[in-house]
Design an enzyme around this catalytic site. Structure first.
Site, PDB file in Angstrom:
ATOM      1  N   GLY A  19      20.773  -3.281  19.061  1.00  0.00           N
ATOM      2  CA  GLY A  19      20.190  -4.514  18.544  1.00  0.00           C
ATOM      3  C   GLY A  19      20.276  -4.626  17.033  1.00  0.00           C
ATOM      4  N   SER A  21      22.312  -6.289  15.175  1.00  0.00           N
ATOM      5  CA  SER A  21      22.812  -7.556  14.621  1.00  0.00           C
ATOM      6  C   SER A  21      21.696  -8.583  14.508  1.00  0.00           C
ATOM      7  CB  SER A  21      23.912  -8.109  15.528  1.00  0.00           C
ATOM      8  OG  SER A  21      23.442  -8.141  16.872  1.00  0.00           O
ATOM      9  N   GLY A  22      20.462  -8.182  14.831  1.00  0.00           N
ATOM     10  CA  GLY A  22      19.336  -9.111  14.778  1.00  0.00           C
ATOM     11  C   GLY A  22      18.529  -8.959  13.493  1.00  0.00           C
ATOM     12  N   GLY A  25      17.481  -5.212  12.875  1.00  0.00           N
ATOM     13  CA  GLY A  25      18.698  -4.391  12.770  1.00  0.00           C
ATOM     14  C   GLY A  25      19.457  -4.640  11.472  1.00  0.00           C
ATOM     15  N   TYR A 148       7.148 -10.100  28.829  1.00  0.00           N
ATOM     16  CA  TYR A 148       7.639  -9.276  27.720  1.00  0.00           C
ATOM     17  C   TYR A 148       6.687  -8.105  27.466  1.00  0.00           C
ATOM     18  CZ  TYR A 148       8.646  -8.501  22.648  1.00  0.00           C
ATOM     19  OH  TYR A 148       8.919  -7.975  21.399  1.00  0.00           O
ATOM     20  N   THR A 176       3.842  -5.693  14.048  1.00  0.00           N
ATOM     21  CA  THR A 176       3.250  -7.022  14.220  1.00  0.00           C
ATOM     22  C   THR A 176       4.397  -8.037  14.113  1.00  0.00           C
ATOM     23  OG1 THR A 176       2.897  -7.086  11.855  1.00  0.00           O
ATOM     24  CG2 THR A 176       1.037  -6.349  13.193  1.00  0.00           C
ATOM     25  N   LYS A 199      12.145 -26.196   9.880  1.00  0.00           N
ATOM     26  CA  LYS A 199      11.600 -27.560   9.923  1.00  0.00           C
ATOM     27  C   LYS A 199      11.363 -28.128   8.522  1.00  0.00           C
ATOM     28  CE  LYS A 199       8.416 -26.657  13.178  1.00  0.00           C
ATOM     29  NZ  LYS A 199       7.301 -26.943  14.152  1.00  0.00           N
ATOM     30  N   ARG A 220      -2.360 -14.313  12.164  1.00  0.00           N
ATOM     31  CA  ARG A 220      -1.279 -13.346  12.364  1.00  0.00           C
ATOM     32  C   ARG A 220      -1.144 -12.418  11.158  1.00  0.00           C
ATOM     33  NH1 ARG A 220      -1.893 -15.371  16.578  1.00  0.00           N
ATOM     34  NH2 ARG A 220      -0.385 -16.275  18.050  1.00  0.00           N
TER      35      ARG A 220
HETATM   36  P1  NAP Z   1      16.683 -10.430  17.413  1.00  0.00           P
HETATM   37  O1  NAP Z   1      16.843 -10.862  16.010  1.00  0.00           O
HETATM   38  O2  NAP Z   1      16.584 -11.448  18.484  1.00  0.00           O
HETATM   39  O3  NAP Z   1      17.870  -9.395  17.762  1.00  0.00           O
HETATM   40  C1  NAP Z   1      17.961  -8.891  19.075  1.00  0.00           C
HETATM   41  C2  NAP Z   1      19.073  -7.859  19.083  1.00  0.00           C
HETATM   42  O4  NAP Z   1      19.190  -7.329  20.413  1.00  0.00           O
HETATM   43  C3  NAP Z   1      20.435  -8.437  18.708  1.00  0.00           C
HETATM   44  O5  NAP Z   1      21.157  -7.468  18.007  1.00  0.00           O
HETATM   45  C4  NAP Z   1      21.075  -8.694  20.084  1.00  0.00           C
HETATM   46  O6  NAP Z   1      22.485  -8.646  20.045  1.00  0.00           O
HETATM   47  C5  NAP Z   1      20.526  -7.488  20.863  1.00  0.00           C
HETATM   48  N1  NAP Z   1      20.500  -7.742  22.307  1.00  0.00           N
HETATM   49  C6  NAP Z   1      19.795  -8.701  22.959  1.00  0.00           C
HETATM   50  N2  NAP Z   1      20.045  -8.635  24.304  1.00  0.00           N
HETATM   51  C7  NAP Z   1      20.938  -7.613  24.469  1.00  0.00           C
HETATM   52  C8  NAP Z   1      21.620  -7.075  25.595  1.00  0.00           C
HETATM   53  N3  NAP Z   1      21.432  -7.554  26.839  1.00  0.00           N
HETATM   54  N4  NAP Z   1      22.488  -6.048  25.397  1.00  0.00           N
HETATM   55  C9  NAP Z   1      22.707  -5.571  24.143  1.00  0.00           C
HETATM   56  N5  NAP Z   1      22.095  -6.018  23.025  1.00  0.00           N
HETATM   57  C10 NAP Z   1      21.230  -7.051  23.190  1.00  0.00           C
HETATM   58  O7  NAP Z   1      15.393  -9.500  17.553  1.00  0.00           O
HETATM   59  P2  NAP Z   1      14.491  -8.785  16.436  1.00  0.00           P
HETATM   60  O8  NAP Z   1      13.444  -9.738  16.017  1.00  0.00           O
HETATM   61  O9  NAP Z   1      15.383  -8.128  15.414  1.00  0.00           O
HETATM   62  O10 NAP Z   1      13.779  -7.660  17.348  1.00  0.00           O
HETATM   63  C11 NAP Z   1      14.174  -6.299  17.283  1.00  0.00           C
HETATM   64  C12 NAP Z   1      13.132  -5.496  18.054  1.00  0.00           C
HETATM   65  O11 NAP Z   1      11.851  -5.706  17.436  1.00  0.00           O
HETATM   66  C13 NAP Z   1      12.977  -5.930  19.527  1.00  0.00           C
HETATM   67  O12 NAP Z   1      12.804  -4.800  20.352  1.00  0.00           O
HETATM   68  C14 NAP Z   1      11.699  -6.789  19.516  1.00  0.00           C
HETATM   69  O13 NAP Z   1      11.071  -6.764  20.771  1.00  0.00           O
HETATM   70  C15 NAP Z   1      10.892  -6.084  18.454  1.00  0.00           C
HETATM   71  N6  NAP Z   1       9.851  -6.919  17.788  1.00  0.00           N
HETATM   72  C16 NAP Z   1      10.219  -8.068  17.146  1.00  0.00           C
HETATM   73  C17 NAP Z   1       9.201  -8.814  16.513  1.00  0.00           C
HETATM   74  C18 NAP Z   1       9.508 -10.113  15.783  1.00  0.00           C
HETATM   75  O14 NAP Z   1       8.551 -10.755  15.308  1.00  0.00           O
HETATM   76  N7  NAP Z   1      10.773 -10.516  15.655  1.00  0.00           N
HETATM   77  C19 NAP Z   1       7.868  -8.355  16.529  1.00  0.00           C
HETATM   78  C20 NAP Z   1       7.587  -7.151  17.169  1.00  0.00           C
HETATM   79  C21 NAP Z   1       8.585  -6.427  17.798  1.00  0.00           C
HETATM   80  P3  NAP Z   1      23.337 -10.006  19.762  1.00  0.00           P
HETATM   81  O15 NAP Z   1      23.134 -10.302  18.286  1.00  0.00           O
HETATM   82  O16 NAP Z   1      24.731  -9.603  20.066  1.00  0.00           O
HETATM   83  O17 NAP Z   1      22.767 -11.055  20.650  1.00  0.00           O
HETATM   84  O1  GFB Z   2       5.757 -16.356  16.248  1.00  0.00           O
HETATM   85  P1  GFB Z   2       5.197 -17.134  17.351  1.00  0.00           P
HETATM   86  O2  GFB Z   2       6.119 -18.068  18.079  1.00  0.00           O
HETATM   87  O3  GFB Z   2       4.597 -16.226  18.515  1.00  0.00           O
HETATM   88  O4  GFB Z   2       3.917 -17.928  16.727  1.00  0.00           O
HETATM   89  P2  GFB Z   2       3.236 -15.427  18.733  1.00  0.00           P
HETATM   90  C1  GFB Z   2       3.295 -18.823  17.442  1.00  0.00           C
HETATM   91  C2  GFB Z   2       2.113 -19.452  16.691  1.00  0.00           C
HETATM   92  O5  GFB Z   2       2.638 -20.279  15.649  1.00  0.00           O
HETATM   93  C3  GFB Z   2       1.356 -20.378  17.639  1.00  0.00           C
HETATM   94  C4  GFB Z   2       2.320 -21.667  15.911  1.00  0.00           C
HETATM   95  O6  GFB Z   2       0.028 -20.418  17.237  1.00  0.00           O
HETATM   96  C5  GFB Z   2       2.056 -21.721  17.427  1.00  0.00           C
HETATM   97  O7  GFB Z   2       1.213 -22.819  17.728  1.00  0.00           O
HETATM   98  N1  GFB Z   2       3.460 -22.492  15.468  1.00  0.00           N
HETATM   99  C6  GFB Z   2       3.358 -23.556  14.629  1.00  0.00           C
HETATM  100  C7  GFB Z   2       4.752 -22.321  15.789  1.00  0.00           C
HETATM  101  N2  GFB Z   2       4.577 -24.103  14.412  1.00  0.00           N
HETATM  102  C8  GFB Z   2       5.466 -23.352  15.112  1.00  0.00           C
HETATM  103  C9  GFB Z   2       6.885 -23.394  15.262  1.00  0.00           C
HETATM  104  O8  GFB Z   2       7.604 -24.239  14.728  1.00  0.00           O
HETATM  105  N3  GFB Z   2       7.471 -22.438  16.052  1.00  0.00           N
HETATM  106  C10 GFB Z   2       6.709 -21.458  16.692  1.00  0.00           C
HETATM  107  N4  GFB Z   2       7.356 -20.525  17.415  1.00  0.00           N
HETATM  108  N5  GFB Z   2       5.356 -21.385  16.569  1.00  0.00           N
HETATM  109  C11 GFB Z   2       4.905 -13.860  19.995  1.00  0.00           C
HETATM  110  C12 GFB Z   2       5.113 -13.325  21.385  1.00  0.00           C
HETATM  111  O9  GFB Z   2       3.647 -14.458  19.955  1.00  0.00           O
HETATM  112  O10 GFB Z   2       4.886 -12.801  19.039  1.00  0.00           O
HETATM  113  C13 GFB Z   2       6.425 -12.573  21.429  1.00  0.00           C
HETATM  114  O11 GFB Z   2       5.159 -14.426  22.297  1.00  0.00           O
HETATM  115  C14 GFB Z   2       6.549 -11.554  20.309  1.00  0.00           C
HETATM  116  O12 GFB Z   2       6.527 -11.917  22.675  1.00  0.00           O
HETATM  117  C15 GFB Z   2       6.130 -12.155  18.981  1.00  0.00           C
HETATM  118  O13 GFB Z   2       5.766 -10.501  20.508  1.00  0.00           O
HETATM  119  C16 GFB Z   2       6.054 -11.116  17.900  1.00  0.00           C
HETATM  120  O14 GFB Z   2       2.885 -14.641  17.520  1.00  0.00           O
HETATM  121  O15 GFB Z   2       2.199 -16.348  19.250  1.00  0.00           O
END
Ligand code: NAP
Ligand code: GFB
Length: 326
Positions: A19, A21-22, A25, A148, A176, A199, A220
C-alpha cells in the site's frame, strides 16, 4: 520453507511496504528518501499494480519474488464515512482477505517482523473516552464502519494467534484520522480533510458556496501523514511488542470538523459563503484516543501543528490538481 537470508548478510533488512502508493505509503517513501540512508535496509514499495492482495496466489508470488525480512503492511480498502456506510460488506471481506493473505505468507516465508495498520475507528462506539490500546475489543464499533472495523480487529486477533502458536513478531499500530499530500480527494470515497480541501478549491474556482457535510460538531484527532510515516519507521525498527500501540496527537489537539474546515478556508483565503449541510450524516461524534503508551516510548516526538499540515496539504492539492486522486 527456505530461510530468507541464505545469501543475505545477517543484518540486511528487506522491508516490503504494501500500500505504498497511497497517503501513508507515499509519506513513508518521502521520509526514507530524506533520511540518512541506512545501508543495512532495503525498501520495496508496492501498490496494487504489483499484486492484488485479495488474491492468495498473487500474494504468495509477491513474497516469493521479494523474500522480505520485514513488512510494513498498509494496503487496505480505505475510505471515509460515506464510503464505509455504503460498502460495509466490501470493506469487511476485502480487508479480511488482504490481511489474512499477508500474515499467512509472512509466516510461510519466515518474515521476522510485520507492522500492520489498524485505525481508531475500530474502538467500541459506546465507551468511556479517551480510549486506550486495551479497549479495542470491548464492544461493537460504530455502525457506520463496522465492516472495516471488525476486519481490522481480526488483524490484532491474528497477530496474537501467530504469537501464541508460532512465536511470530507480527504487531500493529493504531493511527487516528490521517491527512496530507497524496490523499484521496474523491468526494464520495475520501475522508473529511481531503473532501473539504477539494470542495473549497472548487468553490473558489467557480465562485460557488462551500458545503460542509453534517453539523460540523463531531470531534477528531488528525495526524499529518509525514509524522505517521516517521512513527511507522520507528515501529518497524524498534517496537517489539505484539500488542497494538496508538499513534495519535494528544487529546488537547482534538478539533471539531468545523474548526478543520475553518483552517482550510483560511489556507485558501476563501471569502465565499460557507454552509453546513445537516442533511448529511455526522457519523461517530467522537473517538478520542490517548497516546500515553506512545509518549512512554517517544516522550519528545514532535507532531506537525494542524494549521501547518493543512496549509501543506492545500498547497500540494493546488500544485498537483491534475494528478491528484479525485
Ligand atoms: P490509501 O491512500 O487509500 O492507499 C491504499 C493503498 O493500498 C494503495 O497503495 C493501494 O494501491 C493499496 N491497495 C488497496 N487495495 C489493494 C489490493 N487489493 N491489493 C494491493 N494493494 C491494495 O490509504 P491510506 O490512507 O494511505 O491508508 C493506509 C493504511 O492506513 C490502511 O491500512 C488504512 O486502513 C490505515 N488508516 C488510514 C487512515 C486515514 O485516515 N487515511 C486512518 C487510520 C488508518 P493502489 O494505489 O494501487 O490502489
Ligand atoms: O474522515 P471521515 O469521512 O470519517 O469524516 P470518520 C467524517 C466526518 O466529517 C463526519 C464530516 O462527521 C462528516 O459529517 N464531513 C463534513 C465530511 N464534510 C465532509 C466531506 O466533505 N467529506 C467527508 N468524508 N466527511 C472514518 C471511518 O470515520 O475514519 C473509516 O469511517 C476510517 O473507516 C477513517 O477509519 C479514519 O472519521 O467519521
Amino acid at each position: 520453507m527456505a530461510s530468507n537470508n541464505d545469501k543475505r548478510s545477517k543484518t540486511e533488512k528487506v522491508i516490503m511496504v504494501t500500500g505504498a502508493s497511497g497517503l501513508v505509503g507515499r509519506a513513508i517513501q518521502a521520509v526514507v528518501a530524506e533520511e540518512t540512508s541506512r545501508p543495512e535496509e532495503k525498501f520495496i514499495f508496492l501498490s496494487s499494480k504489483d499484486a492484488d492482495l485479495v488474491s492468495e496466489e498473487e500474494t504468495r508470488l509477491l513474497f516469493e519474488k521479494h523474500r522480505p525480512t520485514h513488512v510494513i503492511h498498509l494496503a487496505a480498502r480505505v475510505g471515509g464515512l460515506f464510503a464505509n456506510m455504503k460498502y460495509n460488506l466490501d470493506f469487511f471481506t476485502d480487508n479480511l482477505k488482504i490481511n489474512t493473505n499477508i500474515l499467512n505468507n509472512a509466516f510461510k516465508f519466515d518474515v521476522e517482523k510485520v507492522v500492520s495498520c489498524l485505525s481508531t475507528c475500530i474502538f467500541p462506539d459506546k465507551t468511556t473516552f479517551p480510549v486506550d490500546e486495551t479497549m479495542i475489543h470491548n464492544g461493537p464499533p460504530h455502525p457506520s464502519n463496522f465492516g472495516y472495523a471488525y476486519a481490522k480487529r481480526m488483524l490484532d486477533v491474528m497477530n496474537r494467534c501467530y504469537k501464541d502458536q508460532h512465536n511470530c513478531k507480527f504487531t500493529s499500530v493504531v493511527p487516528t484520522n490521517v491527512y496530507g499530500p497524496w490523499d484521496n480527494f474523491n468526494l464520495e470515497e475520501g475522508h473529511v480533510i481531503p473532501g473539504l480541501v477539494h470542495k473549497v478549491f472548487t468553490a473558489k474556482r467557480d465562485a460557488t458556496p462551500f458545503y460542509i457535510w453534517g453539523t460540523g460538531s463531531p470531534l477528531r484527532q488528525f495526524i499529518f501523514s509525514r509524522d505517521l510515516a516517521k512513527l511507522f519507521l520507528w515501529a518497524i525498527r524498534e517496537y517489539e511488542e505484539v500488542d497494538p500501540i496508538i499513534f495519535s496527537v494528544g487529546e488537547e489537539d482534538e478539533i471539531t470538523i468545523k474548526e478543520a474546515a475553518d483552517l482550510i478556508v483560511e489556507a485558501f483565503d476563501f471569502k465565499g459563503p460557507v454552509i453546513l449541510d445537516t442533511s448529511k450524516s455526522d457519523g461517530q461524534l467522537k473517538k478520542t484516543a490517548e497516546n500515553t503508551k506512545l509518549r512512554k516510548y517517544l516522550p519528545d516526538f514532535k507532531f506537525t501543528p494542524i494549521k501547518e499540515g493543512i496549509k501543506e496539504t492545500v498547497d500540494w492539492f493546488v500544485e498537483n490538481y491534475d494528478i491528484a486522486r479525485k
